[in-house]
Design a protein around this motif. Structure first.
Motif, PDB file in Angstrom:
ATOM      1  N   ASP A   3       0.832  -1.205   0.000  1.00  0.00           N
ATOM      2  CA  ASP A   3       0.000   0.000   0.000  1.00  0.00           C
ATOM      3  C   ASP A   3       0.870   1.260   0.000  1.00  0.00           C
ATOM      4  O   ASP A   3       0.729   2.144   0.843  1.00  0.00           O
ATOM      5  CB  ASP A   3      -0.969  -0.003   1.185  1.00  0.00           C
ATOM      6  CG  ASP A   3      -2.015   1.108   1.091  1.00  0.00           C
ATOM      7  OD1 ASP A   3      -2.196   1.668  -0.007  1.00  0.00           O
ATOM      8  OD2 ASP A   3      -2.633   1.428   2.112  1.00  0.00           O
ATOM      9  N   TYR A   4       1.774   1.333  -0.982  1.00  0.00           N
ATOM     10  CA  TYR A   4       2.654   2.515  -1.100  1.00  0.00           C
ATOM     11  C   TYR A   4       1.847   3.720  -1.564  1.00  0.00           C
ATOM     12  O   TYR A   4       1.012   3.608  -2.470  1.00  0.00           O
ATOM     13  CB  TYR A   4       3.779   2.238  -2.103  1.00  0.00           C
ATOM     14  CG  TYR A   4       4.866   1.365  -1.544  1.00  0.00           C
ATOM     15  CD1 TYR A   4       5.999   1.923  -0.994  1.00  0.00           C
ATOM     16  CD2 TYR A   4       4.751  -0.018  -1.581  1.00  0.00           C
ATOM     17  CE1 TYR A   4       7.017   1.133  -0.484  1.00  0.00           C
ATOM     18  CE2 TYR A   4       5.762  -0.827  -1.074  1.00  0.00           C
ATOM     19  CZ  TYR A   4       6.887  -0.239  -0.534  1.00  0.00           C
ATOM     20  OH  TYR A   4       7.881  -1.036  -0.031  1.00  0.00           O
ATOM     21  N   ARG A   5       2.093   4.868  -0.933  1.00  0.00           N
ATOM     22  CA  ARG A   5       1.433   6.119  -1.306  1.00  0.00           C
ATOM     23  C   ARG A   5       2.470   7.229  -1.404  1.00  0.00           C
ATOM     24  O   ARG A   5       3.474   7.208  -0.710  1.00  0.00           O
ATOM     25  CB  ARG A   5       0.376   6.504  -0.262  1.00  0.00           C
ATOM     26  CG  ARG A   5      -0.706   5.453  -0.099  1.00  0.00           C
ATOM     27  CD  ARG A   5      -1.709   5.880   0.928  1.00  0.00           C
ATOM     28  NE  ARG A   5      -2.497   4.734   1.386  1.00  0.00           N
ATOM     29  CZ  ARG A   5      -3.375   4.797   2.368  1.00  0.00           C
ATOM     30  NH1 ARG A   5      -3.583   5.936   3.008  1.00  0.00           N
ATOM     31  NH2 ARG A   5      -4.048   3.726   2.722  1.00  0.00           N
ATOM     32  N   ARG A  13       7.542   8.027  -1.728  1.00  0.00           N
ATOM     33  CA  ARG A  13       6.631   6.876  -1.684  1.00  0.00           C
ATOM     34  C   ARG A  13       6.895   6.082  -0.418  1.00  0.00           C
ATOM     35  O   ARG A  13       8.008   5.610  -0.194  1.00  0.00           O
ATOM     36  CB  ARG A  13       6.801   6.007  -2.923  1.00  0.00           C
ATOM     37  CG  ARG A  13       6.288   6.718  -4.180  1.00  0.00           C
ATOM     38  CD  ARG A  13       6.312   5.874  -5.425  1.00  0.00           C
ATOM     39  NE  ARG A  13       5.743   4.552  -5.328  1.00  0.00           N
ATOM     40  CZ  ARG A  13       4.440   4.264  -5.357  1.00  0.00           C
ATOM     41  NH1 ARG A  13       3.563   5.218  -5.466  1.00  0.00           N
ATOM     42  NH2 ARG A  13       4.028   3.022  -5.275  1.00  0.00           N
ATOM     43  N   LEU A  14       5.855   5.942   0.393  1.00  0.00           N
ATOM     44  CA  LEU A  14       5.978   5.260   1.680  1.00  0.00           C
ATOM     45  C   LEU A  14       4.937   4.138   1.794  1.00  0.00           C
ATOM     46  O   LEU A  14       3.804   4.302   1.346  1.00  0.00           O
ATOM     47  CB  LEU A  14       5.758   6.252   2.823  1.00  0.00           C
ATOM     48  CG  LEU A  14       6.769   7.388   2.929  1.00  0.00           C
ATOM     49  CD1 LEU A  14       6.290   8.432   3.927  1.00  0.00           C
ATOM     50  CD2 LEU A  14       8.115   6.836   3.331  1.00  0.00           C
ATOM     51  N   GLU A  16      -2.466   5.161   9.361  1.00  0.00           N
ATOM     52  CA  GLU A  16      -3.513   6.015   8.815  1.00  0.00           C
ATOM     53  C   GLU A  16      -2.907   7.227   8.124  1.00  0.00           C
ATOM     54  O   GLU A  16      -3.364   7.634   7.063  1.00  0.00           O
ATOM     55  CB  GLU A  16      -4.458   6.481   9.916  1.00  0.00           C
ATOM     56  CG  GLU A  16      -5.299   5.365  10.495  1.00  0.00           C
ATOM     57  CD  GLU A  16      -6.223   5.847  11.593  1.00  0.00           C
ATOM     58  OE1 GLU A  16      -6.380   7.072  11.766  1.00  0.00           O
ATOM     59  OE2 GLU A  16      -6.793   4.993  12.275  1.00  0.00           O
ATOM     60  N   THR A  17      -1.869   7.830   8.745  1.00  0.00           N
ATOM     61  CA  THR A  17      -1.196   8.996   8.167  1.00  0.00           C
ATOM     62  C   THR A  17       0.302   8.892   8.407  1.00  0.00           C
ATOM     63  O   THR A  17       0.737   8.329   9.408  1.00  0.00           O
ATOM     64  CB  THR A  17      -1.696  10.323   8.795  1.00  0.00           C
ATOM     65  OG1 THR A  17      -1.443  10.294  10.190  1.00  0.00           O
ATOM     66  CG2 THR A  17      -3.169  10.543   8.551  1.00  0.00           C
ATOM     67  N   LEU A  18       1.065   9.434   7.484  1.00  0.00           N
ATOM     68  CA  LEU A  18       2.514   9.544   7.620  1.00  0.00           C
ATOM     69  C   LEU A  18       2.902  10.953   7.176  1.00  0.00           C
ATOM     70  O   LEU A  18       2.304  11.503   6.262  1.00  0.00           O
ATOM     71  CB  LEU A  18       3.234   8.519   6.739  1.00  0.00           C
ATOM     72  CG  LEU A  18       3.040   7.048   7.103  1.00  0.00           C
ATOM     73  CD1 LEU A  18       3.636   6.152   6.032  1.00  0.00           C
ATOM     74  CD2 LEU A  18       3.676   6.750   8.440  1.00  0.00           C
ATOM     75  N   LYS A  19       3.889  11.526   7.848  1.00  0.00           N
ATOM     76  CA  LYS A  19       4.362  12.862   7.501  1.00  0.00           C
ATOM     77  C   LYS A  19       5.854  12.806   7.207  1.00  0.00           C
ATOM     78  O   LYS A  19       6.592  12.071   7.852  1.00  0.00           O
ATOM     79  CB  LYS A  19       4.105  13.845   8.651  1.00  0.00           C
ATOM     80  CG  LYS A  19       2.640  14.050   8.964  1.00  0.00           C
ATOM     81  CD  LYS A  19       2.469  15.014  10.116  1.00  0.00           C
ATOM     82  CE  LYS A  19       1.006  15.217  10.447  1.00  0.00           C
ATOM     83  NZ  LYS A  19       0.834  16.150  11.577  1.00  0.00           N
ATOM     84  N   VAL A  20       6.284  13.599   6.240  1.00  0.00           N
ATOM     85  CA  VAL A  20       7.711  13.693   5.913  1.00  0.00           C
ATOM     86  C   VAL A  20       8.148  15.142   6.032  1.00  0.00           C
ATOM     87  O   VAL A  20       7.332  16.059   6.062  1.00  0.00           O
ATOM     88  CB  VAL A  20       8.007  13.153   4.493  1.00  0.00           C
ATOM     89  CG1 VAL A  20       7.691  11.679   4.396  1.00  0.00           C
ATOM     90  CG2 VAL A  20       7.230  13.925   3.443  1.00  0.00           C
TER      91      VAL A  20
END
Length: 67
Positions: free
Chosen positions: A16-18, A24-25, A44-48
């Motif tokens: 489930d890369y987004r 892309r995570l 649910e959420t990832l931040k960079v």
């Protein structure tokens, strides 16, 4: 390595890369091993590119008694 057993293989599968701000995570991680079974992690959420202060990494002494 566990001396009496030997090496315990672990398989990690990412899916489930987004695209998050051009990076892309994987939002899903499945970790499988004989000793621990299956561990399924879903974000649910990832931040960079986050900004942190040095104080964000200070250890807190929870054993210290309040005066």
């Amino acid at each position: 390595m566990v001396p009496s057993i030997g090496a315990l293989p672990v398989t990690t599968t990412y899916s489930d890369y987004r695209n998050i701000n051009g990076v892309r995570l994987p939002f899903k991680t499945l970790i499988e091993s004989r000793s621990n079974g299956k561990i399924d992690i879903e974000y649910e959420t990832l931040k960079v590119h986050q900004q942190f202060k040095a104080s964000d990494f200070q250890l807190i002494d929870h054993n210290k008694k309040a005066l």
